[in-house]
Design a protein around this motif. Structure first.
Motif, PDB file in Angstrom:
ATOM      1  N   ARG A 288       0.866  -1.182   0.000  1.00 40.20           N
ATOM      2  CA  ARG A 288       0.000   0.000   0.000  1.00 40.20           C
ATOM      3  C   ARG A 288       0.884   1.208   0.000  1.00 40.20           C
ATOM      4  N   GLY A 289       0.800   1.976  -1.053  1.00 39.11           N
ATOM      5  CA  GLY A 289       1.614   3.177  -1.126  1.00 39.11           C
ATOM      6  C   GLY A 289       0.913   4.336  -0.454  1.00 39.11           C
ATOM      7  N   ALA A 290       1.671   5.407  -0.255  1.00 42.25           N
ATOM      8  CA  ALA A 290       1.048   6.608   0.291  1.00 42.25           C
ATOM      9  C   ALA A 290       0.193   7.229  -0.791  1.00 42.25           C
ATOM     10  N   PRO A 291      -0.996   7.753  -0.476  1.00 44.15           N
ATOM     11  CA  PRO A 291      -1.819   8.388  -1.498  1.00 44.15           C
ATOM     12  C   PRO A 291      -1.131   9.612  -2.063  1.00 44.15           C
ATOM     13  N   PRO A 292      -1.399   9.944  -3.335  1.00 43.13           N
ATOM     14  CA  PRO A 292      -0.752  11.108  -3.930  1.00 43.13           C
ATOM     15  C   PRO A 292      -1.240  12.388  -3.266  1.00 43.13           C
ATOM     16  N   GLY A 293      -0.349  13.298  -3.072  1.00 42.10           N
ATOM     17  CA  GLY A 293      -0.732  14.590  -2.498  1.00 42.10           C
ATOM     18  C   GLY A 293      -1.042  14.458  -1.019  1.00 42.10           C
ATOM     19  N   PRO A 294      -1.463  15.556  -0.431  1.00 38.66           N
ATOM     20  CA  PRO A 294      -1.771  15.533   0.988  1.00 38.66           C
ATOM     21  C   PRO A 294      -2.926  14.570   1.276  1.00 38.66           C
ATOM     22  N   SER A 295      -2.777  13.771   2.311  1.00 37.65           N
ATOM     23  CA  SER A 295      -3.810  12.796   2.631  1.00 37.65           C
ATOM     24  C   SER A 295      -5.018  13.486   3.248  1.00 37.65           C
ATOM     25  N   PRO A 296      -6.169  13.377   2.613  1.00 39.81           N
ATOM     26  CA  PRO A 296      -7.336  14.037   3.182  1.00 39.81           C
ATOM     27  C   PRO A 296      -7.792  13.318   4.453  1.00 39.81           C
ATOM     28  N   LEU A 297      -8.359  14.067   5.323  1.00 44.38           N
ATOM     29  CA  LEU A 297      -8.892  13.459   6.539  1.00 44.38           C
ATOM     30  C   LEU A 297     -10.265  12.882   6.216  1.00 44.38           C
ATOM     31  N   ILE A 298     -10.365  11.584   6.291  1.00 48.55           N
ATOM     32  CA  ILE A 298     -11.647  10.950   5.986  1.00 48.55           C
ATOM     33  C   ILE A 298     -12.088  10.172   7.209  1.00 48.55           C
ATOM     34  N   ASP A 299     -13.262  10.465   7.644  1.00 48.36           N
ATOM     35  CA  ASP A 299     -13.796   9.856   8.849  1.00 48.36           C
ATOM     36  C   ASP A 299     -13.918   8.339   8.693  1.00 48.36           C
ATOM     37  N   GLY A 300     -13.343   7.611   9.598  1.00 44.59           N
ATOM     38  CA  GLY A 300     -13.553   6.162   9.651  1.00 44.59           C
ATOM     39  C   GLY A 300     -12.775   5.362   8.641  1.00 44.59           C
ATOM     40  N   VAL A 301     -11.830   5.977   7.960  1.00 45.97           N
ATOM     41  CA  VAL A 301     -11.099   5.244   6.922  1.00 45.97           C
ATOM     42  C   VAL A 301      -9.876   4.527   7.482  1.00 45.97           C
ATOM     43  N   SER A 302      -9.318   5.060   8.541  1.00 42.74           N
ATOM     44  CA  SER A 302      -8.107   4.470   9.090  1.00 42.74           C
ATOM     45  C   SER A 302      -8.319   2.985   9.397  1.00 42.74           C
ATOM     46  N   GLY A 303      -7.511   2.154   8.778  1.00 45.85           N
ATOM     47  CA  GLY A 303      -7.569   0.722   9.064  1.00 45.85           C
ATOM     48  C   GLY A 303      -8.682  -0.027   8.343  1.00 45.85           C
ATOM     49  N   ILE A 304      -9.502   0.688   7.586  1.00 43.18           N
ATOM     50  CA  ILE A 304     -10.659   0.000   6.998  1.00 43.18           C
ATOM     51  C   ILE A 304     -10.245  -0.954   5.868  1.00 43.18           C
ATOM     52  N   PHE A 305      -9.154  -0.644   5.178  1.00 39.19           N
ATOM     53  CA  PHE A 305      -8.726  -1.535   4.099  1.00 39.19           C
ATOM     54  C   PHE A 305      -8.141  -2.831   4.668  1.00 39.19           C
ATOM     55  N   GLU A 306      -7.435  -2.705   5.781  1.00 37.40           N
ATOM     56  CA  GLU A 306      -6.909  -3.903   6.440  1.00 37.40           C
ATOM     57  C   GLU A 306      -8.080  -4.737   6.986  1.00 37.40           C
ATOM     58  N   GLN A 307      -9.092  -4.041   7.492  1.00 34.96           N
ATOM     59  CA  GLN A 307     -10.289  -4.736   7.983  1.00 34.96           C
ATOM     60  C   GLN A 307     -10.966  -5.477   6.829  1.00 34.96           C
ATOM     61  N   ALA A 308     -11.032  -4.818   5.664  1.00 36.96           N
ATOM     62  CA  ALA A 308     -11.636  -5.451   4.477  1.00 36.96           C
ATOM     63  C   ALA A 308     -10.812  -6.661   4.051  1.00 36.96           C
ATOM     64  N   ARG A 309      -9.490  -6.487   4.040  1.00 32.06           N
ATOM     65  CA  ARG A 309      -8.609  -7.606   3.666  1.00 32.06           C
ATOM     66  C   ARG A 309      -8.848  -8.804   4.582  1.00 32.06           C
ATOM     67  N   ASP A 310      -8.914  -8.557   5.897  1.00 25.48           N
ATOM     68  CA  ASP A 310      -9.106  -9.655   6.846  1.00 25.48           C
ATOM     69  C   ASP A 310     -10.471 -10.311   6.660  1.00 25.48           C
ATOM     70  N   LEU A 311     -11.473  -9.489   6.361  1.00 25.26           N
ATOM     71  CA  LEU A 311     -12.826 -10.033   6.173  1.00 25.26           C
ATOM     72  C   LEU A 311     -12.886 -10.894   4.908  1.00 25.26           C
ATOM     73  N   ILE A 312     -12.187 -10.449   3.882  1.00 25.84           N
ATOM     74  CA  ILE A 312     -12.119 -11.238   2.639  1.00 25.84           C
ATOM     75  C   ILE A 312     -11.480 -12.602   2.927  1.00 25.84           C
ATOM     76  N   GLU A 313     -10.397 -12.576   3.639  1.00 25.17           N
ATOM     77  CA  GLU A 313      -9.703 -13.834   3.936  1.00 25.17           C
ATOM     78  C   GLU A 313     -10.556 -14.716   4.843  1.00 25.17           C
ATOM     79  N   ASP A 314     -11.251 -14.100   5.808  1.00 27.54           N
ATOM     80  CA  ASP A 314     -12.153 -14.882   6.676  1.00 27.54           C
ATOM     81  C   ASP A 314     -13.267 -15.527   5.853  1.00 27.54           C
ATOM     82  N   THR A 315     -13.746 -14.792   4.849  1.00 30.09           N
ATOM     83  CA  THR A 315     -14.820 -15.327   3.996  1.00 30.09           C
ATOM     84  C   THR A 315     -14.319 -16.518   3.188  1.00 30.09           C
ATOM     85  N   PHE A 316     -13.130 -16.365   2.595  1.00 26.36           N
ATOM     86  CA  PHE A 316     -12.556 -17.484   1.844  1.00 26.36           C
ATOM     87  C   PHE A 316     -12.338 -18.691   2.765  1.00 26.36           C
ATOM     88  N   ALA A 317     -11.870 -18.424   3.987  1.00 25.37           N
ATOM     89  CA  ALA A 317     -11.619 -19.515   4.935  1.00 25.37           C
ATOM     90  C   ALA A 317     -12.932 -20.219   5.274  1.00 25.37           C
TER      91      ALA A 317
END
Lengths: 373, 146
Positions: free
Chosen positions: A82-111
């Protein structure tokens, strides 16, 4: 100097093409589908946490930015960071860690699917379409291993994917794709239309683009009897690939056909989606269908029996006339290359140079089939 | 007819070329798109883009036609039915029949008695001729299952 990214996924591709050195380029779309899956699940999770919001915040997708930075050996191990987003990172509510959460949920689903367990309760149904797309190019001897190198690796294969499809049979998914049928009505004000499928079902559709509107009206006003179109848009399908709706239509291709058995067969080919041949197989190009239609019409006029009509793996059309002692065939590629072949007791002949024209093809077929023009 | 001078790739570990004097049948599963309305076409006997010139079949001495088809369907593959050719017909068509069922490189999902018809050295015309010759032999015999 650009900062190194963080390793996002421990994935290993095994079997078949992945046992050879290097990463097969034809598999790159699978990594893009994985990124899309992570994004879809993350979006769905975010919306679950923000039920008052219809859409994710602007800049949400740019926060993911997966990149293939290297391919390690030992089967094929694509290293996704995961690279750093281009330009200044906007503050987005609730985004921190959500992609890792999605990744884990995907793997849990496959499991869960692999183990025959229920899918995780937190899995948003709207993300199922992404699961269906992912892995479609895997061959039967290939698999993707998640959580590679841990005590509990997860093996995702076509067999597991089919189980996922079967489980979700009652659900409908939205996927990008093609469908063929006859446009039977258009409501210009509502920007909706109805397309009747080859098996007689009426499927509602929507569009936004003005040019699509003009194209649909042109089809409806066409002089041709019941003209057939192929539409490119977002399909709502079930696991049996039955289309129940099409939205955001991007393009309309007209395909005029007579009411003949061979016309119906060409329509069936027009309806084949990518992966029709056990995960491989290109959609049949309209150019090839048009060429086949033209030849078939001319031969029909000359009272030639209809051939067997099959798609080719690379999106072409194959016509074949056979009896116990002779086989004559014509192939039309998506690029309109023509290949003619005759095989009988006297020998065989292949005509497939670049300059074979449609006229040549019809004349050759008439001769090979012993038809008096 | 199989040409001994055609330049066949060397057989690898676990591969055995079948004798052409046997009566054994080699079962071939054909994708439904290649047998529209049950009419078998030469496409059903032509290796696809991902087959590397090797067309899969199964030996009748190992599996019945029904069992070969059941295995094919059990691993999630589609078929319009089971057709068959003999090693001699394979040779007559210009290919060779190779049993690779004990090859270490064979996928675990492959059926017992897996064999391939080797098209690798053939030209484009040779591939088309061979697939038609195999088609005619298979059609003359008729569908073997169901």
């Amino acid at each position: 100097m650009e900062e190194p990214g963080r390793v996002f996924s421990a994935m290993r591709l095994r079997g078949g093409r992945y046992e050879r050195r290097g990463f097969p380029l034809e598999s790159l779309p699978e990594l893009a589908r994985y990124e899309r899956l992570v994004l879809d699940v993350a979006k769905a999770l975010w919306k679950q946490g923000h039920p008052e919001r219809q859409r994710v915040p602007r800049g949400f997708a740019e926060q993911l930015q997966l990149r293939l930075t290297k391919v390690d050996g030992g089967s094929v191990v694509p290293v996704l960071e995961r690279g750093a987003p281009p330009g200044p990172s906007p503050l987005i509510d609730g985004v921190s860690g959500i992609f890792e959460q999605a990744r884990d949920l995907i793997e849990d689903t496959f499991a869960a699917i692999t183990a025959g367990l229920e899918m995780p309760a937190s899995l948003p149904l709207e993300a199922l379409a992404g699961f269906v797309r992912f892995g479609s190019t895997l061959r039967n001897d290939e698999r993707i291993e998640f959580r590679a190198g841990t005590d509990s690796p997860i093996l995702y294969s076509q067999q597991v994917r089919r189980r996922l499809l079967a489980r979700s049979a009652v659900e409908r998914f939205q996927i990008e794709g093609l469908m063929g049928g006859r446009v039977t009505s258009v409501d210009a004000d509502a920007r909706t239309f109805v397309v009747t499928t080859f098996d007689g079902r009426k499927v509602p559709g929507t569009y936004v683009d003005e040019t699509v509107h003009d194209d649909l009206l042109a089809v409806l006003n066409s002089q041709a009897k019941a003209p057939v179109v192929r539409l490119d848009g977002i399909l709502t399908v079930n696991a049996a690939d039955e289309v129940h709706g099409i939205d955001d239509v991007r393009s309309v291709e007209l395909f005029e056909l007579p009411e003949r058995a061979w016309g119906k067969r060409l329509l069936e080919l027009a309806h084949l989606g990518p992966g029709w041949l056990e995960g491989g197989g290109e959609p049949v190009a309209f150019s090839a269908l048009d060429a086949a239609r033209e030849v078939l019409q001319l031969l029909d006029d000359a009272a030639v029996d209809s051939p067997a009509i099959t798609p080719t793996e690379d999106g072409g059309v194959h016509l074949e006339w056979s009896d116990p002692s002779k086989v004559v065939s014509a192939e039309f590629s998506a690029d309109l290359d023509i290949s003619l072949h005759r095989y009988d007791a006297s020998g065989s002949e292949l005509l497939d140079s670049d300059d074979v024209t449609m006229t040549d093809a019809v004349g050759w077929l008439m001769s090979a089939l012993r038809v008096n023009a | 007819m199989t040409d001994p001078d055609v330049g066949w790739p060397a057989l690898t570990e676990g591969e055995v070329q079948l004798e052409t004097d046997s009566d054994e049948l080699l079962w071939r599963q054909v994708h439904p798109e290649f047998a529209p309305d049950g009419v078998l076409t030469s496409r059903g006997f032509r290796p696809g883009q991902h087959d590397d010139g090797c067309l899969s079949t199964v030996r009748s001495s190992v599996l019945t036609a029904a069992a070969a088809q059941a295995h094919h369907e059990a691993v999630g593959l589609k078929t319009a039915g089971t057709w068959a050719v003999t090693p001699a017909e394979s040779a007559q068509a210009g290919t060779r029949a190779v049993d690779d069922s004990t090859s270490p490189g064979l996928p675990t999902s492959a059926p017992p008695g897996h064999t391939y018809l080797d098209f690798r050295p053939l030209s484009k015309k040779g591939v088309k001729d061979a697939s038609v010759a195999l088609l005619l032999a298979a059609v003359a015999r008729g569908r073997q299952h169901p």
